[in-house]
Design an enzyme around this catalytic site. Structure first.
Site, PDB file in Angstrom:
ATOM      1  N   ASN A 148      54.829  56.771  62.388  1.00  0.00           N
ATOM      2  CA  ASN A 148      53.753  55.752  62.295  1.00  0.00           C
ATOM      3  C   ASN A 148      54.416  54.396  62.323  1.00  0.00           C
ATOM      4  OD1 ASN A 148      52.167  57.812  61.571  1.00  0.00           O
ATOM      5  ND2 ASN A 148      52.570  57.714  59.413  1.00  0.00           N
ATOM      6  N   HIS A 182      58.592  55.225  66.671  1.00  0.00           N
ATOM      7  CA  HIS A 182      57.756  54.531  67.553  1.00  0.00           C
ATOM      8  C   HIS A 182      57.531  53.341  67.206  1.00  0.00           C
ATOM      9  CE1 HIS A 182      55.409  58.715  68.271  1.00  0.00           C
ATOM     10  NE2 HIS A 182      56.496  58.555  68.878  1.00  0.00           N
ATOM     11  N   ASN A 196      49.053  69.696  56.135  1.00  0.00           N
ATOM     12  CA  ASN A 196      47.822  69.403  56.743  1.00  0.00           C
ATOM     13  C   ASN A 196      46.596  70.031  56.459  1.00  0.00           C
ATOM     14  OD1 ASN A 196      46.302  68.591  59.177  1.00  0.00           O
ATOM     15  ND2 ASN A 196      48.191  68.292  60.459  1.00  0.00           N
TER      16      ASN A 196
HETATM   17  C1  BV8 Z   1      57.797  59.298  76.415  1.00  0.00           C
HETATM   18  C2  BV8 Z   1      53.078  53.728  68.802  1.00  0.00           C
HETATM   19  C3  BV8 Z   1      58.855  59.346  78.476  1.00  0.00           C
HETATM   20  C4  BV8 Z   1      51.785  53.224  69.441  1.00  0.00           C
HETATM   21  C5  BV8 Z   1      52.736  56.171  69.482  1.00  0.00           C
HETATM   22  C6  BV8 Z   1      52.861  60.803  81.123  1.00  0.00           C
HETATM   23  C7  BV8 Z   1      53.632  59.734  81.336  1.00  0.00           C
HETATM   24  C8  BV8 Z   1      54.427  59.411  80.548  1.00  0.00           C
HETATM   25  C9  BV8 Z   1      54.696  60.357  79.265  1.00  0.00           C
HETATM   26  C10 BV8 Z   1      53.672  61.175  79.054  1.00  0.00           C
HETATM   27  C11 BV8 Z   1      52.859  61.430  79.908  1.00  0.00           C
HETATM   28  N1  BV8 Z   1      52.103  62.694  79.502  1.00  0.00           N
HETATM   29  C12 BV8 Z   1      52.289  62.976  78.255  1.00  0.00           C
HETATM   30  C13 BV8 Z   1      53.495  62.115  78.221  1.00  0.00           C
HETATM   31  C14 BV8 Z   1      54.363  62.365  76.899  1.00  0.00           C
HETATM   32  C15 BV8 Z   1      53.675  61.198  76.000  1.00  0.00           C
HETATM   33  C16 BV8 Z   1      53.048  62.307  74.934  1.00  0.00           C
HETATM   34  O1  BV8 Z   1      53.587  63.163  74.249  1.00  0.00           O
HETATM   35  N2  BV8 Z   1      51.452  62.141  75.495  1.00  0.00           N
HETATM   36  C17 BV8 Z   1      50.512  63.086  74.253  1.00  0.00           C
HETATM   37  C18 BV8 Z   1      49.473  62.497  74.140  1.00  0.00           C
HETATM   38  C19 BV8 Z   1      50.646  64.516  75.433  1.00  0.00           C
HETATM   39  N3  BV8 Z   1      54.698  60.676  75.016  1.00  0.00           N
HETATM   40  C20 BV8 Z   1      55.046  59.660  75.547  1.00  0.00           C
HETATM   41  O2  BV8 Z   1      54.699  58.867  76.243  1.00  0.00           O
HETATM   42  C21 BV8 Z   1      56.227  59.122  74.712  1.00  0.00           C
HETATM   43  N4  BV8 Z   1      57.344  58.376  75.745  1.00  0.00           N
HETATM   44  O3  BV8 Z   1      57.519  60.701  76.851  1.00  0.00           O
HETATM   45  O4  BV8 Z   1      58.478  58.722  77.395  1.00  0.00           O
HETATM   46  C22 BV8 Z   1      59.383  58.840  79.459  1.00  0.00           C
HETATM   47  C23 BV8 Z   1      60.612  59.145  79.885  1.00  0.00           C
HETATM   48  C24 BV8 Z   1      61.408  58.387  80.577  1.00  0.00           C
HETATM   49  C25 BV8 Z   1      60.942  57.153  81.270  1.00  0.00           C
HETATM   50  C26 BV8 Z   1      59.819  56.870  80.731  1.00  0.00           C
HETATM   51  C27 BV8 Z   1      58.776  57.543  79.856  1.00  0.00           C
HETATM   52  C28 BV8 Z   1      55.719  57.955  73.990  1.00  0.00           C
HETATM   53  C29 BV8 Z   1      55.049  58.287  72.689  1.00  0.00           C
HETATM   54  C30 BV8 Z   1      54.794  57.217  71.566  1.00  0.00           C
HETATM   55  C31 BV8 Z   1      53.468  56.755  71.790  1.00  0.00           C
HETATM   56  N5  BV8 Z   1      53.262  55.831  70.695  1.00  0.00           N
HETATM   57  N6  BV8 Z   1      52.402  55.188  68.636  1.00  0.00           N
HETATM   58  C32 BV8 Z   1      50.615  52.640  68.435  1.00  0.00           C
HETATM   59  O5  BV8 Z   1      50.942  53.341  67.196  1.00  0.00           O
HETATM   60  O6  BV8 Z   1      50.104  51.754  68.587  1.00  0.00           O
HETATM   61  S1  BV8 Z   1      52.134  57.730  69.264  1.00  0.00           S
HETATM   62  C33 BV8 Z   1      51.040  57.782  68.303  1.00  0.00           C
HETATM   63  O7  BV8 Z   1      50.745  59.158  68.220  1.00  0.00           O
HETATM   64  C34 BV8 Z   1      51.305  57.472  66.799  1.00  0.00           C
HETATM   65  O8  BV8 Z   1      52.557  56.928  66.745  1.00  0.00           O
HETATM   66  C35 BV8 Z   1      50.934  58.742  66.031  1.00  0.00           C
HETATM   67  O9  BV8 Z   1      51.818  58.956  64.870  1.00  0.00           O
HETATM   68  C36 BV8 Z   1      51.386  59.578  67.151  1.00  0.00           C
HETATM   69  C37 BV8 Z   1      51.174  61.021  67.082  1.00  0.00           C
HETATM   70  O10 BV8 Z   1      50.005  61.303  66.471  1.00  0.00           O
HETATM   71  P1  BV8 Z   1      49.780  62.130  65.090  1.00  0.00           P
HETATM   72  O11 BV8 Z   1      50.643  61.145  64.128  1.00  0.00           O
HETATM   73  O12 BV8 Z   1      50.148  63.158  64.965  1.00  0.00           O
HETATM   74  O13 BV8 Z   1      48.237  61.610  64.719  1.00  0.00           O
HETATM   75  P2  BV8 Z   1      47.136  62.569  65.189  1.00  0.00           P
HETATM   76  O14 BV8 Z   1      45.803  61.579  64.810  1.00  0.00           O
HETATM   77  O15 BV8 Z   1      47.340  63.096  66.431  1.00  0.00           O
HETATM   78  O16 BV8 Z   1      47.085  63.845  64.050  1.00  0.00           O
HETATM   79  C38 BV8 Z   1      46.833  63.315  62.736  1.00  0.00           C
HETATM   80  C39 BV8 Z   1      47.047  64.742  61.872  1.00  0.00           C
HETATM   81  O17 BV8 Z   1      46.985  64.146  60.658  1.00  0.00           O
HETATM   82  C40 BV8 Z   1      46.104  65.704  62.313  1.00  0.00           C
HETATM   83  O18 BV8 Z   1      46.645  66.763  62.237  1.00  0.00           O
HETATM   84  C41 BV8 Z   1      45.176  65.895  60.913  1.00  0.00           C
HETATM   85  O19 BV8 Z   1      44.655  67.223  60.770  1.00  0.00           O
HETATM   86  C42 BV8 Z   1      46.072  65.184  60.030  1.00  0.00           C
HETATM   87  N7  BV8 Z   1      45.602  64.934  58.674  1.00  0.00           N
HETATM   88  C43 BV8 Z   1      44.437  63.845  58.598  1.00  0.00           C
HETATM   89  N8  BV8 Z   1      44.406  63.658  57.392  1.00  0.00           N
HETATM   90  C44 BV8 Z   1      45.286  64.138  56.572  1.00  0.00           C
HETATM   91  C45 BV8 Z   1      46.220  64.455  57.514  1.00  0.00           C
HETATM   92  N9  BV8 Z   1      47.267  65.091  56.859  1.00  0.00           N
HETATM   93  C46 BV8 Z   1      47.767  65.011  55.934  1.00  0.00           C
HETATM   94  N10 BV8 Z   1      46.779  64.247  54.892  1.00  0.00           N
HETATM   95  C47 BV8 Z   1      45.812  63.822  55.487  1.00  0.00           C
HETATM   96  N11 BV8 Z   1      44.929  63.174  54.517  1.00  0.00           N
END
Ligand code: BV8
Ligand code: ZN
Length: 254
Positions: free
Chosen positions: A105, A122, A218
């Protein structure tokens, strides 16, 4: 005892046996502060966008005003929502067990609740950095009064939010500290993440593969729920205080 209570007692037992826990949190722990998670639909002006559309260098290059307006909107939600019982539960937990807190976060709510040494994989939405010179700046935690893009006080160029966008590499120091914490941990507690964003999700994967006991909090099942040692199907603000209570109730606890 219902299923959740039973899971919390089992989770407390796993934690009680551990010397040092790595806690990995995601957007879910801030959901009850009124901050939409990444997978939840956004509201108002932003419902037509997903975070993946906006949290990228390309989106910022194409329309920096729109991206800054989104971050101002999120800053206001964070300042308005503040910490919840889940954030506070982790502060309490850290008075019972040695905890290394790693978060995906960017909202700064763990620090606002009183958690120390938070490892932010992040970045942080309150940090701003110049797109031209090295100037960095931390904005005060307050509701945004405008939604304009911000200029560097040093050189006048555009600033950007100090967060890691999709396609950007994570801060090497944060990654290193998180890796060190994982190696020291003999238990992992993963809270409020869908475990879909890498490389953060790789920490849980490697804990599961290395037989380190993993507890997941979760309300929904995720891709790792079937592999973890204990899945607590409840919200963070309910489960974390209950986990601390269950730890305190164990025989021989402090
Ligand atoms: C990287 C900051 C590589 C910004 C965030 C193509 C090109 C490059 C990379 C990629 C690509 N394709 C895929 C990738 C890898 C990519 C990735 O993983 N993509 C995903 C979508 C598949 N990763 C990246 O790009 C990372 N960098 O790989 O670099 C590289 C290497 C060399 C050279 C260049 C590049 C960077 C990733 C960081 C992105 N930035 N945030 C901002 O916030 O504005 S990520 C963003 O997602 C947030 O930080 C968030 O925290 C994070 C993860 O999501 P979750 O936290 O899990 O949130 P989500 O909504 O998914 O889930 C919430 C959960 O909570 C659910 O399960 C729900 O059930 C639960 N919940 C709900 N209510 C509650 C609860 N739990 C408990 N209590 C509750 N009340
Ligand atoms: Zn500058």
């Amino acid at each position: 005892m219902n299923m959740t209570e039973d899971a919390i007692v089992r989770a407390a037992d796993i934690l009680d046996r551990a010397r040092c826990a790595l806690v990995l949190t995601g957007a879910g722990i801030s959901a009850e502060s009124g901050i939409p998670t990444f997978r939840q639909a956004q509201t108002g002006l932003w419902e037509q966008f997903t975070p993946q559309d906006l949290a990228t260098p390309e989106a910022f290059a194409q329309d920096p005003e729109r991206v800054w307006a989104w971050y101002h909107w999120r800053r206001t939600l964070i300042a308005r929502g503040g910490v919840n019982a889940g954030h506070r539960g982790l502060v309490e937990l850290a008075t019972r067990k040695t905890v290394a807190l790693v978060t995906q976060n960017v909202d700064g709510l763990h620090q606002a609740a009183g958690s120390q040494h938070v490892i932010e994989l992040h970045g942080n939405i309150w940090h701003e950095r110049c797109t031209r010179c090295e100037h960095q700046h931390s904005a005060p935690v307050a509701e945004s009064t405008d939604d304009a893009l911000l200029l560097c006080p040093q050189c006048g160029a555009m600033t950007r939010p100090g967060v890691v966008w999709f396609g950007e590499t994570l801060p090497a120091a944060a990654l290193y500290d998180a890796q060190q914490a994982l190696e020291r941990a003999d238990c992992v507690l993963v809270v409020g993440t869908s475990n879909r964003v890498y490389p953060a999700a790789a920490f849980v994967d490697s804990a599961v593969q290395s037989d380190t006991p993993v507890i997941e909090i979760n309300p929904e099942a995720t891709g790792v729920s079937s592999a973890v040692d204990c899945h607590v199907g409840a919200s963070a603000s309910l489960a974390l205080p209950a986990l601390v209570q269950a730890l305190d109730a164990l025989p021989g606890s402090r």
